[in-house]
Structure formats: C-alpha cells, structure tokens
Design an enzyme around this catalytic site. Structure first.
Site, short mmCIF file in Angstrom:
data_model
loop_
_atom_site.label_atom_id
_atom_site.label_comp_id
_atom_site.label_asym_id
_atom_site.label_seq_id
_atom_site.Cartn_x
_atom_site.Cartn_y
_atom_site.Cartn_z
CD GLU A 56 -3.01 -1.11 2.22
OE1 GLU A 56 -2.65 -0.64 3.31
OE2 GLU A 56 -4.14 -1.57 2.01
CE LYS A 85 6.94 5.87 0.56
NZ LYS A 85 7.06 4.49 0.03
CG LEU A 339 2.77 -10.83 -5.17
CD1 LEU A 339 1.69 -11.21 -4.17
CD2 LEU A 339 4.03 -10.37 -4.44
CD GLU A 348 13.89 1.93 0.61
OE1 GLU A 348 13.13 2.77 0.10
OE2 GLU A 348 14.76 2.22 1.47
CB THR A 350 10.36 -2.30 -4.77
OG1 THR A 350 10.46 -3.41 -3.87
CG2 THR A 350 11.41 -1.27 -4.39
#
Length: 515
Positions: A56, A85, A339, A348, A350
């Site tokens: 998220e 962010k 995934l 981080e 990513t």
C-alpha cells in the site's frame, strides 16, 4: 532474405490470469497502449482469491503510471483513499532510538562542478554541518508533517523533490478495473481448474470450473505467489534469495488512525525484522515482517497485536513468502508479473513499481505469434537485473545495521563482514567508502540519492572528500551551507500541514463532488 511480417503473425488474443493490483494494472495499461489495434485483452479472475494488499506504499513512478492513462493525482486520491508520501522514515535500524530518512529528493546543491556530498563531508568533519537530510526539502517537509506539490519549474536543486502515494490496494485495483473495462477489456470471472498445453509446451486453453474455456496466444500470469501458469503449468523454477534476505513472513492488519496522517511511511525495526505503518485517509495499514527461524509465529503475532492495541480493526492475517525470483519471468508464451514473477519484502515499497516496469517491458518487447527467442531473452535479462538491483538495495539495510540486541541483527551484519553478499553490492559499498562515489548499474530502480540516504543514515561515510572541495575555505562553505538550510526552512514554513492539504484539496473536493 528478410520475410515481411503479415497481420496474421500478430498476437490477437492476450489473456491475463488474475486480477488484483498486478492484473488490472496490466489490463488498463496494455489496453490503453494497444487501443485501436486488433488485439483483444481478457482478464480471467477467480472470485475466490482476493488482493493480498501488503503493497500500500508506492514510489513516485506510480503517479506517472496512472497519468499515462489520463488519470490525475487528486481525483485518483479521492477515489482510492490515498495520502501523500514524501519518503520513508527508518527507526531503530542503526541502533535503538536512532532515526533517519530516505526522501524522494536530492541533497543540497553542487558548487563549481563538485558534488554537494563532497562539500558536506568536508563540512561535517569540521563540525560545520548537521545531517544530510537537513539539505533535503522533501525530507524536511515530511518530518514537519507538511506537504505541498513540487514547483513545476524549481528555482534550484534545493527545490527538487518528488512524491508518491499511500493507497488502498483493493480500491486502486478497482479503479483500474473500471478504467480497463471502459476501454474494452473483457472480464471473465471463473476459477481455472486445468491448463491445456500444445504439443510443443505452450499454454493454449484455460479450462474453468463449470465447463467454460478461454483460448489465448499470449498469457500474463498475475496469479500471485502460486504462479498458476508460470510455475503450475510450465514448472519454470524459482531462485531462492533467502540466504541474504532472512525475513519470510508477515502479520498484517488495518488499524484506526491515531493522530495526524504523516506524509511518509514509517518503518520500525524490531528484534527479528521490522514493522510498517502506512497512513491512509480512513485507516492505517500495518504489517510486522519477521524471520520465522528467529521469531516464532505466535510471538510475532502477540507483539504485533500489542503494538496496535485497541486501534486494530481486524484480526492479524499471516502471509508467508519466499524472497527470490522465477528462473525465467517469460517462459514460452507466458509472462509472469507481480508476485508471480518474484517477491522482495516491501521495505522500499517496490512491489507496485516492479509491476510498472514489467508492463513497460511487455510494451517494448511485445512479440509476434512466433515469440522470437531474442525477445524473450532480453525480457528475462532486464527483469533479472532489475530484481537483483532492488535486492541489493534491500540487503544494504540489513548489512549496515548497528544493532547488537538479537541474533537476527547480528547474523544480518555478519553476512556483510564475512563477505556473503552479492558481488554487485559488495563492490558498490566498498567504492562508496573509498571515494564517496555511488556506482550505477543498468536497470537500477534506485538513484544515487537513495543510496546516499542509506549510507549517511547508517553513518557509513567515506574517509576522504574530493580534493576539489578544498577550493572553498571553511568560512565561505559554512555561509553557503547555512544559506541552503535557510532556503529549505523557509519553504517548509510556507507549506501547509499534510492533513490541511488533504482536507482542502482531496477530502474537500470529494465532498463538493458528492453534493
């Protein structure tokens, strides 16, 4: 003699297996890219499988991704409950009660053709400068709890910073699903029970529960960790990176917001891993990542539940993972994404960024029906290099840790001291220590400023600075650095609080549109 490509040789049927973040990002982006062509795109999504939702927090590239689709920042934030962010705050990594910040920005201003880092190293040795983050507008805005979009034409590098989003992964996937369907993507809901292959081993037909079938020329596997096509049907194989990345599980749960929404992700180290906190508009996202051979599941769950207290909105859910990548992200006529292609812990943020770059590679290397081996080889090489570069950056967080309070952290540091880290990372660390130079590789997601944020955060600094920095005497250097800090402080003072920005431009606009 070169044979001309005919339209009959083009891929006509693209099938994406799995929805979620990866599936709908791919569908929306590829439909937009190939709009007006004969290519048909279908997403086969099982109603029994939901979004994992651990990714998220994002990097600034997410904004470029949806802007390419014609979507704008504020409407997207309104639709998916997002906040701003400016970077990541790392707490307790170097030592308990120590904190440093990784911003989406550069540091300071270069002078006379000499990088700012060299002047800062000289000034720091003479006691003339504080932390490197003092010279980052992005970091200082974040730590002050403030946010303002960057100036379109910054006056100097001191004003250069970028921003990303904290987002609800489920709502983001739904936004992209709607966008993709409006563009003409076909949505097939069903559970795949059998995969039929051709005589030469390519995937041909998906057999769904209930008897329906789906044929395709090219398949994108977005089925998550299990890799339904890339592994289940094609048995591609997986390369385990657990010898470097020891964490292999996470407890995750939402919680009620406590206090203001910080414009940054908070990452707190604990005895056998780390815990994230991601503020959204209506709740917080939380996860406790840990190494199960150093911390039992039950103890990790108890510590996680205690950290959330009465703010928890649901029972913690356990996610197990194996760090590493598929031996080939593209095998036959199947391309793994998200995934299904590999996993690196979200230290981080990513996960979504790697989906973005995978989609871009698919666009650039989209094949004909023959699926030329040279295209597949190039895709696989680029994917591997990019994952390895991210892997190295994540290992760096563990290798340089200064904690001595648990076997987990001692083992992480011992790997570096023994030389048991990838050669690409070892070379990069040693070169920085010797010369203050951040070596850059091809297909590297993190720029030198990000590596510099980590090196300085762990106080792993070169022993010397560039001789050219001595051209500026100490009094002049002090004056120059103070001027830079004053400019940063002035910009921070003028910026609104992050909550104020959200209330005015996101939540306020949302309320106006509903009346």
């Amino acid at each position: 003699m070169t044979r001309a490509l005919t339209s009959e040789q083009n891929i006509r049927r693209l099938v994406i297996v799995g929805g979620g973040t990866a599936g709908w990002m791919a569908a929306a982006s590829l439909q937009h890219h190939f709009s007006g062509t004969p290519l048909s795109i279908a997403v086969v999504e099982s109603p029994e499988i939901g979004t994992i939702g651990v990714g998220e927090a994002t990097t600034p590239t997410i904004r470029r991704f949806y802007q390419q689709l014609g979507l704008r920042d504020l409407p997207v934030m309104q639709a998916i409950g997002a906040t701003c962010k400016l970077g990541i705050q790392f707490n307790h990594w170097k030592a308990p009660n120590h904190s440093f910040f990784h911003p989406f920005s550069v540091f300071g201003q270069s002078l006379n053709g000499v990088d700012f880092l060299q002047y800062w190293l000289k000034a720091k040795s003479a006691g003339l400068a504080g932390e490197l983050s003092d010279f980052s507008l992005g970091a200082q805005l974040a730590l002050a709890g403030k946010f303002s979009p960057p100036a379109p034409k910054p006056a100097s590098t001191l004003s250069v910073y970028d921003w990303a989003l904290h987002l609800d992964a489920g709502r983001f996937a739904e936004l992209l699903r709607q966008h993709a369907l409006q563009g003409g993507v076909r949505h097939i809901q069903g559970t795949i029970e059998r995969v039929q292959k051709t005589d030469d081993g390519l995937v041909q037909t998906l057999h769904l529960r209930g008897g329906d079938t789906v044929d395709g020329d090219l398949f994108i596997d977005c089925s998550g960790f299990r890799g339904l096509l890339i592994e289940g049907a094609l048995e591609t194989g997986f390369e385990d990176w657990g010898q470097w990345l020891l964490c292999d599980a996470a407890w995750v749960a939402p919680s009620a917001r406590s206090g203001r929404a910080n414009p940054y992700t908070r990452v707190d180290a604990h005895g056998a891993g780390w815990q994230w906190n991601i503020p959204l508009q209506e709740r917080d996202g939380n996860g406790r990542v840990f190494a199960s051979r150093f911390l039992p599941d039950a103890q990790a769950q108890a510590e996680f539940a205690e950290s959330l207290g009465e703010r928890a909105l649901a029972e913690p859910r356990l996610i197990r993972f194996q760090p590493g990548i598929r031996k080939r992200a593209w095998n036959g006529n199947v391309i793994a994404l998200g995934l299904a292609a590999g996993f690196l812990e979200p230290l981080e943020s990513t996960s979504i960024a790697l989906i973005e770059t995978g989609i871009e590679r698919i666009k650039q290397l989209f094949p004909s029906r023959g699926i030329e081996p040279v295209i597949v080889d190039e895709f696989n090489q680029q994917t591997r290099l990019e994952y390895e570069r991210v892997r190295d950056f994540i290992i760096l967080h563990y290798a340089l840790n200064g904690r001595d309070d648990s076997d987990f952290w001692r083992e992480c540091r011992a790997m570096w001291l023994r030389g048991d880290v990838p050669e690409t990372l070892r070379s990069k660390i040693e070169l920085f220590k010797a010369r203050g130079y951040v070596k850059r590789y091809r297909w590297e997601m993190f720029q030198p400023a990000s590596w510099l944020a980590l090196f300085s955060g762990f106080d792993y600094l070169p022993e010397h600075w560039d001789l050219a920095a001595d051209r500026i005497p100490d009094p002049a250097l002090r004056s120059s650095l103070e001027s830079m800090q004053q400019s940063v402080r002035a910009a921070v003072t003028e910026a609104p609080d992050h909550d104020e920005f959200l209330a005015r431009y996101v939540l306020g606009a949302q309320q106006e549109s509903s009346t």
